[in-house]
Write a protein that holds these residues in place. Structure first.
Motif: not given
Length: 178
Positions: A113-137
């Motif tokens: 997907i597109w790059a976010r403006v402003p970009p998120i803050r990356y931290r070298k010591s903490v990894p990040d990941s993606w989830i897909e979440l579907t809710i009905t509320e």
């Protein structure tokens, strides 16, 4: 026939047409169609699909949680959620305003997907990941509160789908008729 607009809302844009004197971007900066209104909201710090319509009954049917339109989010979270964390989301968790309904949750590779403006803050010591979440509320900041509850705060939140409507083929800041 009610008109329905799909809009790919950028980060930082308010889900309303005016914000007198604030200088913050609103829907009016992107869409010049009289007589349409958002069917639901998307926080200023969230991105993605926002539906707009010119029909109050249609607006209520889309936005009202009683109709349980599934909403799918691509969520970049801090850390790497394990199976137990995903199972908690899938089974429903208890937030301060009560239990959530069970959600669909799965790990996904970083989406193209597109790059976010402003970009998120990356931290070298903490990894990040993606989830897909579907809710009905549609509680206030529900997805963010759910991921925080399982120990994985949301870094980036993109609503990709509401019911049968999705962002497929829609550029950031763009809109089209459904």
């Amino acid at each position: 026939m009610p008109r329905l607009i799909l809009f790919n809302k950028p980060h930082g844009v308010l889900s309303q047409f005016s914000d007198e004197g604030s200088g913050r971007p609103t829907l009016a900066d992107y869409i010049d169609i009289p007589g349409i209104y958002p069917a639901g909201r998307l926080d200023r710090d969230s991105e993605g699909l926002l539906l707009l319509t010119d029909n109050g009954k249609h607006q209520a049917r889309i936005a009202d949680p009683r109709y349980k339109k599934p909403k799918t989010y691509l969520v970049q979270v801090e850390g790497l959620p394990d199976d137990a964390a995903l199972a908690a989301l899938q089974n429903g968790i208890t937030l301060k305003d009560g239990p959530t309904l069970p959600a669909q949750a799965r790990r996904i590779p970083p989406p193209d997907i597109w790059a976010r403006v402003p970009p998120i803050r990356y931290r070298k010591s903490v990894p990040d990941s993606w989830i897909e979440l579907t809710i009905t509320e549609g509680r206030n900041r529900q997805v963010r509160r759910m991921t925080a509850h399982i120990g994985h705060p949301t870094l980036r939140l993109v609503r990709w789908r509401i019911g049968e409507w999705s962002l497929d083929g829609l550029d950031l800041g763009g809109w089209r008729d459904a």
